[in-house]
Design a protein around this motif. Sequence first.
Motif, PDB file in Angstrom:
ATOM      1  N   SER A 165       0.826  -1.213   0.000  1.00 52.35           N
ATOM      2  CA  SER A 165       0.000   0.000   0.000  1.00 52.35           C
ATOM      3  C   SER A 165       0.857   1.257   0.000  1.00 52.35           C
ATOM      4  CB  SER A 165      -0.940   0.001   1.211  1.00 52.35           C
ATOM      5  OG  SER A 165      -0.210  -0.022   2.425  1.00 52.35           O
ATOM      6  N   VAL A 166       2.000   1.216   0.671  1.00 57.78           N
ATOM      7  CA  VAL A 166       2.899   2.380   0.680  1.00 57.78           C
ATOM      8  C   VAL A 166       3.420   2.660  -0.727  1.00 57.78           C
ATOM      9  CG1 VAL A 166       5.110   3.255   1.499  1.00 57.78           C
ATOM     10  CG2 VAL A 166       3.570   2.122   3.088  1.00 57.78           C
ATOM     11  N   VAL A 167       3.886   1.612  -1.399  1.00 59.31           N
ATOM     12  CA  VAL A 167       4.420   1.789  -2.752  1.00 59.31           C
ATOM     13  C   VAL A 167       3.305   2.188  -3.714  1.00 59.31           C
ATOM     14  CG1 VAL A 167       5.662   0.673  -4.636  1.00 59.31           C
ATOM     15  CG2 VAL A 167       6.226   0.111  -2.270  1.00 59.31           C
ATOM     16  N   ALA A 168       2.141   1.546  -3.598  1.00 63.60           N
ATOM     17  CA  ALA A 168       1.015   1.887  -4.472  1.00 63.60           C
ATOM     18  C   ALA A 168       0.577   3.332  -4.247  1.00 63.60           C
ATOM     19  CB  ALA A 168      -0.148   0.934  -4.221  1.00 63.60           C
ATOM     20  N   GLY A 169       0.663   3.806  -2.998  1.00 57.91           N
ATOM     21  CA  GLY A 169       0.326   5.200  -2.715  1.00 57.91           C
ATOM     22  C   GLY A 169       1.260   6.168  -3.421  1.00 57.91           C
ATOM     23  N   LEU A 170       2.533   5.801  -3.510  1.00 62.54           N
ATOM     24  CA  LEU A 170       3.479   6.643  -4.243  1.00 62.54           C
ATOM     25  C   LEU A 170       3.120   6.690  -5.735  1.00 62.54           C
ATOM     26  CD1 LEU A 170       6.839   5.506  -2.587  1.00 62.54           C
ATOM     27  CD2 LEU A 170       5.559   7.602  -2.143  1.00 62.54           C
ATOM     28  N   PHE A 171       2.693   5.544  -6.266  1.00 60.87           N
ATOM     29  CA  PHE A 171       2.290   5.510  -7.672  1.00 60.87           C
ATOM     30  C   PHE A 171       1.048   6.368  -7.905  1.00 60.87           C
ATOM     31  CE2 PHE A 171       5.241   2.054  -8.090  1.00 60.87           C
ATOM     32  CZ  PHE A 171       5.602   2.062  -9.433  1.00 60.87           C
ATOM     33  N   VAL A 172       0.129   6.391  -6.950  1.00 60.30           N
ATOM     34  CA  VAL A 172      -1.056   7.242  -7.077  1.00 60.30           C
ATOM     35  C   VAL A 172      -0.640   8.701  -7.184  1.00 60.30           C
ATOM     36  CG1 VAL A 172      -3.104   8.093  -5.890  1.00 60.30           C
ATOM     37  CG2 VAL A 172      -2.610   5.657  -5.894  1.00 60.30           C
ATOM     38  N   THR A 173       0.305   9.106  -6.333  1.00 62.86           N
ATOM     39  CA  THR A 173       0.765  10.495  -6.340  1.00 62.86           C
ATOM     40  C   THR A 173       1.414  10.863  -7.660  1.00 62.86           C
ATOM     41  OG1 THR A 173       1.173  10.345  -3.954  1.00 62.86           O
ATOM     42  CG2 THR A 173       2.200  12.165  -5.132  1.00 62.86           C
ATOM     43  N   VAL A 174       2.289   9.990  -8.134  1.00 62.15           N
ATOM     44  CA  VAL A 174       2.990  10.262  -9.402  1.00 62.15           C
ATOM     45  C   VAL A 174       2.006  10.267 -10.564  1.00 62.15           C
ATOM     46  CG1 VAL A 174       4.711   9.369 -11.009  1.00 62.15           C
ATOM     47  CG2 VAL A 174       5.163   9.318  -8.555  1.00 62.15           C
ATOM     48  N   ALA A 175       1.109   9.265 -10.581  1.00 64.24           N
ATOM     49  CA  ALA A 175       0.158   9.173 -11.687  1.00 64.24           C
ATOM     50  C   ALA A 175      -0.788  10.363 -11.705  1.00 64.24           C
ATOM     51  CB  ALA A 175      -0.630   7.873 -11.584  1.00 64.24           C
ATOM     52  N   PHE A 176      -1.187  10.849 -10.531  1.00 66.37           N
ATOM     53  CA  PHE A 176      -2.103  11.993 -10.468  1.00 66.37           C
ATOM     54  C   PHE A 176      -1.444  13.252 -11.019  1.00 66.37           C
ATOM     55  CE2 PHE A 176      -3.893  15.690  -8.274  1.00 66.37           C
ATOM     56  CZ  PHE A 176      -5.233  15.553  -8.611  1.00 66.37           C
ATOM     57  N   SER A 177      -0.169  13.417 -10.713  1.00 68.67           N
ATOM     58  CA  SER A 177       0.530  14.624 -11.166  1.00 68.67           C
ATOM     59  C   SER A 177       0.751  14.641 -12.674  1.00 68.67           C
ATOM     60  CB  SER A 177       1.870  14.753 -10.441  1.00 68.67           C
ATOM     61  OG  SER A 177       2.712  13.657 -10.779  1.00 68.67           O
ATOM     62  N   THR A 178       0.761  13.459 -13.284  1.00 70.90           N
ATOM     63  CA  THR A 178       0.999  13.394 -14.729  1.00 70.90           C
ATOM     64  C   THR A 178      -0.274  13.153 -15.534  1.00 70.90           C
ATOM     65  OG1 THR A 178       1.452  11.008 -14.605  1.00 70.90           O
ATOM     66  CG2 THR A 178       3.336  12.501 -14.393  1.00 70.90           C
ATOM     67  N   SER A 179      -1.375  12.829 -14.860  1.00 68.50           N
ATOM     68  CA  SER A 179      -2.592  12.451 -15.581  1.00 68.50           C
ATOM     69  C   SER A 179      -3.186  13.598 -16.396  1.00 68.50           C
ATOM     70  CB  SER A 179      -3.650  11.922 -14.598  1.00 68.50           C
ATOM     71  OG  SER A 179      -3.960  12.917 -13.640  1.00 68.50           O
ATOM     72  N   THR A 180      -2.957  14.822 -15.972  1.00 68.00           N
ATOM     73  CA  THR A 180      -3.513  15.979 -16.691  1.00 68.00           C
ATOM     74  C   THR A 180      -2.431  16.788 -17.382  1.00 68.00           C
ATOM     75  OG1 THR A 180      -3.382  17.289 -14.653  1.00 68.00           O
ATOM     76  CG2 THR A 180      -5.469  16.169 -15.120  1.00 68.00           C
ATOM     77  N   SER A 248      -0.306  -1.125 -12.691  1.00 67.72           N
ATOM     78  CA  SER A 248       0.058   0.286 -12.535  1.00 67.72           C
ATOM     79  C   SER A 248       1.550   0.497 -12.791  1.00 67.72           C
ATOM     80  CB  SER A 248      -0.310   0.770 -11.128  1.00 67.72           C
ATOM     81  OG  SER A 248       0.529   0.195 -10.145  1.00 67.72           O
ATOM     82  N   ILE A 249       2.371  -0.474 -12.397  1.00 70.96           N
ATOM     83  CA  ILE A 249       3.816  -0.378 -12.661  1.00 70.96           C
ATOM     84  C   ILE A 249       4.079  -0.391 -14.162  1.00 70.96           C
ATOM     85  CG2 ILE A 249       6.030  -1.558 -12.403  1.00 70.96           C
ATOM     86  CD1 ILE A 249       5.091  -2.541  -9.688  1.00 70.96           C
ATOM     87  N   ALA A 250       3.418  -1.313 -14.874  1.00 72.59           N
ATOM     88  CA  ALA A 250       3.614  -1.414 -16.321  1.00 72.59           C
ATOM     89  C   ALA A 250       3.132  -0.159 -17.040  1.00 72.59           C
ATOM     90  CB  ALA A 250       2.886  -2.645 -16.850  1.00 72.59           C
ATOM     91  N   SER A 251       1.962   0.352 -16.657  1.00 73.63           N
ATOM     92  CA  SER A 251       1.424   1.547 -17.319  1.00 73.63           C
ATOM     93  C   SER A 251       2.254   2.787 -16.995  1.00 73.63           C
ATOM     94  CB  SER A 251      -0.034   1.764 -16.908  1.00 73.63           C
ATOM     95  OG  SER A 251      -0.171   1.840 -15.505  1.00 73.63           O
ATOM     96  N   THR A 252       2.823   2.831 -15.795  1.00 75.51           N
ATOM     97  CA  THR A 252       3.698   3.954 -15.454  1.00 75.51           C
ATOM     98  C   THR A 252       4.946   3.945 -16.312  1.00 75.51           C
ATOM     99  OG1 THR A 252       2.911   3.964 -13.159  1.00 75.51           O
ATOM    100  CG2 THR A 252       5.011   5.056 -13.598  1.00 75.51           C
ATOM    101  N   LEU A 253       5.468   2.766 -16.586  1.00 76.53           N
ATOM    102  CA  LEU A 253       6.634   2.651 -17.468  1.00 76.53           C
ATOM    103  C   LEU A 253       6.299   3.143 -18.865  1.00 76.53           C
ATOM    104  CD1 LEU A 253       9.509   1.638 -18.085  1.00 76.53           C
ATOM    105  CD2 LEU A 253       8.500  -0.597 -18.595  1.00 76.53           C
ATOM    106  N   VAL A 254       5.118   2.767 -19.373  1.00 72.50           N
ATOM    107  CA  VAL A 254       4.691   3.233 -20.700  1.00 72.50           C
ATOM    108  C   VAL A 254       4.532   4.748 -20.710  1.00 72.50           C
ATOM    109  CG1 VAL A 254       2.843   3.137 -22.411  1.00 72.50           C
ATOM    110  CG2 VAL A 254       3.569   1.046 -21.256  1.00 72.50           C
ATOM    111  N   CYS A 255       3.944   5.285 -19.662  1.00 75.99           N
ATOM    112  CA  CYS A 255       3.741   6.729 -19.549  1.00 75.99           C
ATOM    113  C   CYS A 255       5.077   7.472 -19.539  1.00 75.99           C
ATOM    114  CB  CYS A 255       2.948   7.032 -18.286  1.00 75.99           C
ATOM    115  SG  CYS A 255       2.601   8.777 -18.006  1.00 75.99           S
ATOM    116  N   PHE A 256       6.016   6.969 -18.740  1.00 76.29           N
ATOM    117  CA  PHE A 256       7.334   7.605 -18.653  1.00 76.29           C
ATOM    118  C   PHE A 256       8.052   7.551 -19.999  1.00 76.29           C
ATOM    119  CE2 PHE A 256      11.841   6.463 -18.377  1.00 76.29           C
ATOM    120  CZ  PHE A 256      12.374   7.664 -17.938  1.00 76.29           C
ATOM    121  N   THR A 257       8.033   6.380 -20.629  1.00 77.96           N
ATOM    122  CA  THR A 257       8.741   6.214 -21.895  1.00 77.96           C
ATOM    123  C   THR A 257       8.137   7.096 -22.985  1.00 77.96           C
ATOM    124  OG1 THR A 257       9.209   3.916 -21.305  1.00 77.96           O
ATOM    125  CG2 THR A 257       9.507   4.521 -23.601  1.00 77.96           C
ATOM    126  N   THR A 258       6.808   7.165 -23.039  1.00 79.67           N
ATOM    127  CA  THR A 258       6.146   7.995 -24.042  1.00 79.67           C
ATOM    128  C   THR A 258       6.469   9.473 -23.846  1.00 79.67           C
ATOM    129  OG1 THR A 258       4.315   6.414 -24.145  1.00 79.67           O
ATOM    130  CG2 THR A 258       3.926   8.589 -25.072  1.00 79.67           C
TER     131      THR A 258
END
Length: 322
Positions: A165-180, A248-258
């Motif tokens: 949950s701690v690691v997933a929470g970090l992904f939520v924060t990162v994903a939220f900042s990049t989603s828009t 979420s890890i896989a999609s974050t990698l795609v987001c970062f790479t794109t």
Amino acid sequence: MTEQEKDIDVSNAILIAAKNEITEMVKKAFQSYPVALYDVDKDRKNIVLLTVEHKQPRVYELLLNLVKNKTINDTVFYDVDRDGNSALHLAAMKADFDWPVPGAASQMQWEIKWYEYIKNSPMGKRLLFVRNNNGKTPDEVFTESHEDLVKEGETWLTNTSEACSVVAGLFVTVAFSTSTTVPEGPKEEKFHTLASKIFAGSSFVSFYTSLIAVIMFLSILTSGCRERDFRQALPWKLLVGLSAFYLSIASTLVCFTTGHFYIFRDQLISISSSSYVIACLLVTVFAILVFPLYFHLVWATSTTVPQRSYRLSIPDWLFIDE
């Protein structure tokens, strides 16, 4: 060797074969000496009681088929041992071995599955309210003998859920900042549209999957981990949480790479390309490390009747050393 000594050897052999799930030997012994199925050991345990005590589903199914075909009498299923324990009492007792599944939570899940498998069998339903010499029903024996395992399972689930949950929470924060946010870059229409869609879509998936993972892990932490929850609720919550977390890890990698390629596609091509390769290798190594645990959890949750050992052709590297 006298005929009586031969019968004793066959009786011992069929009981030993039942305990060790050697179904072929049980069949052969039954064909040669049918009465051997009614013999008992020094604790007055017959073949059914020993099969259930040692949790051997294939032998138990064989015996059920013999009864169904009227080859043997069903009274053999209703015998009790020296302590008055029926087959359901013995099924309720904690196994003296570890099931081939990871973690105390999965161990508890398979203990419940085995008990329910015997209880829901045609013969087991009649034994539900039978009391042993200590005046205990099978349900009471199950609860008493699994108290420690329930605590161990709760600890295992709590530690796993807290870490994830701690690691997933970090992904939520990162994903939220990049989603828009769409990175600024060249404005060629076709490339701009395609890259924007990939970036926005991957960030969207990353945000919601990581959010689902956090919710699942928090629901485990607040569930209380009751005995009956280990049957379906807790394992499925863990599986859904882990599935969402890995996605979420896989999609974050795609987001970062794109996003990275979107900005620097005309600059430092060799460096950016090598960074993509390294990132993919890291994710691949991570997947190889976590896949055995995930595979075992899926297999343990989807299996209806627990087995003491694997009978599938699975690569050795998938197995987890306990």
